[in-house]
Scaffold this motif. Structure first.
Motif, mmCIF file in Angstrom:
data_model
loop_
_atom_site.group_PDB
_atom_site.id
_atom_site.type_symbol
_atom_site.label_atom_id
_atom_site.label_comp_id
_atom_site.label_asym_id
_atom_site.label_seq_id
_atom_site.Cartn_x
_atom_site.Cartn_y
_atom_site.Cartn_z
ATOM 1 N N PRO A 1 57.356 -29.010 -34.727
ATOM 2 C CA PRO A 1 56.948 -28.213 -33.556
ATOM 3 C C PRO A 1 55.746 -28.800 -32.820
ATOM 4 C CG PRO A 1 56.392 -27.082 -35.601
ATOM 5 C CD PRO A 1 57.271 -28.222 -35.977
ATOM 6 N N PHE A 2 54.824 -29.424 -33.566
ATOM 7 C CA PHE A 2 53.656 -30.032 -32.924
ATOM 8 C C PHE A 2 54.064 -31.196 -32.033
ATOM 9 C CE2 PHE A 2 50.067 -33.199 -33.481
ATOM 10 C CZ PHE A 2 49.261 -32.639 -32.495
ATOM 11 N N PHE A 3 54.917 -32.074 -32.547
ATOM 12 C CA PHE A 3 55.325 -33.234 -31.756
ATOM 13 C C PHE A 3 56.170 -32.818 -30.554
ATOM 14 C CE2 PHE A 3 58.085 -36.967 -30.925
ATOM 15 C CZ PHE A 3 57.078 -37.857 -30.568
ATOM 16 N N SER B 1 51.284 -21.418 -34.754
ATOM 17 C CA SER B 1 51.397 -19.980 -34.514
ATOM 18 C C SER B 1 52.731 -19.595 -33.916
ATOM 19 C CB SER B 1 50.274 -19.525 -33.574
ATOM 20 O OG SER B 1 50.471 -20.038 -32.266
ATOM 21 N N GLY B 2 53.470 -20.601 -33.385
ATOM 22 C CA GLY B 2 54.762 -20.324 -32.775
ATOM 23 C C GLY B 2 54.664 -19.726 -31.402
ATOM 24 N N GLN C 1 56.130 -32.778 -24.557
ATOM 25 C CA GLN C 1 56.239 -32.056 -23.293
ATOM 26 C C GLN C 1 54.978 -32.160 -22.447
ATOM 27 O OE1 GLN C 1 57.559 -27.927 -23.846
ATOM 28 N NE2 GLN C 1 58.474 -28.523 -25.794
ATOM 29 N N LEU C 2 53.817 -32.066 -23.099
ATOM 30 C CA LEU C 2 52.555 -31.947 -22.370
ATOM 31 C C LEU C 2 51.790 -33.252 -22.235
ATOM 32 C CD1 LEU C 2 51.338 -28.609 -24.001
ATOM 33 C CD2 LEU C 2 52.520 -28.908 -21.809
ATOM 34 N N ARG D 1 43.746 -30.502 -31.300
ATOM 35 C CA ARG D 1 43.601 -29.507 -32.369
ATOM 36 C C ARG D 1 44.059 -28.130 -31.899
ATOM 37 N NH1 ARG D 1 38.600 -32.540 -33.355
ATOM 38 N NH2 ARG D 1 37.393 -30.957 -32.237
ATOM 39 N N GLN D 2 43.769 -27.803 -30.655
ATOM 40 C CA GLN D 2 44.229 -26.534 -30.114
ATOM 41 C C GLN D 2 45.752 -26.495 -30.008
ATOM 42 O OE1 GLN D 2 42.732 -23.686 -29.422
ATOM 43 N NE2 GLN D 2 44.676 -22.812 -28.710
ATOM 44 N N LEU D 3 46.346 -27.618 -29.622
ATOM 45 C CA LEU D 3 47.804 -27.693 -29.519
ATOM 46 C C LEU D 3 48.444 -27.555 -30.899
ATOM 47 C CD1 LEU D 3 50.001 -28.237 -27.312
ATOM 48 C CD2 LEU D 3 50.044 -30.586 -28.142
#
Length: 302
Positions: free
Chosen positions: A116-118, A300-301, A123-124, A292-294
């Motif tokens: 999910p992180f990658f 958290s989903g 995207q961003l 880190r925020q991402l």
């Protein structure tokens, strides 16, 4: 202890001190700084003169910091981090950033966090490359200090001291077995049935046949029969799908795995907390703060 000629200290001297402290070897420090060994030795002489202390003494395997050098380590690293933050662009724009972010994780964290992180990262901030490496408890602090990794995914009890941490989530354990398993009665499993069937577990070495579940069972005067111990969470789902083995695993690992029943275990088993840990050297970096925020967002989903 008196200090002389502190006005002569400059950024290059601080960088040299930082490299020597991390590498404990003049040659390796010179390679890291892209300097010659004589140049680094000359800077060390200036540092010794400024602080009126040897700072580093020779040993069989390189150089060893003096007590004075160790006392200076944290303040110098803090100053270096602040300087690096000052040199970064005032506005951090994720979509235009090009960098490599190195993350250390356990096998479990690789399975449930990296995907999910990658996905969000692509995207961003498609210009950011992600390097994922295995986290080794014994070396993680040194690797963070040397900048070999930027962030580690750990638990509070395995996080070395003097690191910044951020809570990511609390994990719970679930009982997992294949769909249609004969132990299931009306979608549940009793404690006696749970103990009667053979089990599998994950241990870092692949040699340990006891874990947190066995400690919980012992408190109740019960025991189970663990017949398979593996050192990778990735192996477990296909084993459970094709056998009558039962396993107690972190919920996120099997949340969306086809062919498996996931239900609460028939006894109370304490879960664990996952945290992100990083060194002071990257604490003030705008890019690292955003990453880190991402990561927290991915966990958290949201």
């Amino acid at each position: 202890m008196p200090m002389r000629n502190l006005k002569s200290l400059d950024l290059n001297l601080l960088k040299t001190f930082d490299a020597l402290l991390d590498e404990r070897n003049v040659t390796r420090a010179a390679e890291r700084l892209s300097l010659t060994q004589p140049a680094v030795s000359s800077m060390l002489t200036r540092l010794r003169d400024s602080f009126d202390d040897p700072l580093f003494v020779r040993s069989r395997y390189g150089i060893v910091p003096t007590e004075r050098a160790l006392a200076l380590a944290k303040p110098v690293k803090r100053v270096m981090a602040q300087i690096e933050a000052l040199l970064e662009p005032e506005a951090f724009i994720p979509s235009k950033c090009e960098m490599t972010f190195t993350l250390a994780a356990t096998d479990y964290a690789m399975s449930v966090i990296i995907v999910p992180f990658f996905s969000l990262l692509q995207q961003l901030a498609p210009g950011i490359h992600l390097s994922v490496q295995r986290a080794e408890e014994a070396t993680v602090q040194g690797r963070l200090e040397r900048g070999e990794i930027d962030l580690a995914l750990l638990t509070p009890d395995t996080t070395p001291p003097d690191l910044h941490i951020r809570h990511l989530y609390d994990e719970r354990y679930v009982c997992t077995l294949r769909k249609g398993h004969p132990a299931l009665i009306n979608g549940a499993i009793s404690l006696d049935t749970f103990c009667r069937y053979d089990h599998a577990l994950v241990s870092l070495s692949g040699e340990n046949f006891e874990g947190v579940t066995d400690k919980a069972l012992q408190a109740l005067g019960k025991k189970r029969n663990v017949v398979l111990s593996v050192n990778s969470f990735l192996v477990l789902p296909p084993v459970l799908q094709t056998t009558d083995l039962i396993a107690v695993v972190p919920e996120r690992l099997v949340r969306n795995v086809a062919g498996l029943e996931v239900l609460p275990p028939p006894l109370t088993i304490p879960g664990f907390t996952k945290v992100a840990a990083w060194h002071e050297r990257s604490h003030l970096s705008a890019a690292h703060q955003w990453l880190r925020q991402l990561l927290a967002q991915a966990c958290s989903g949201e």
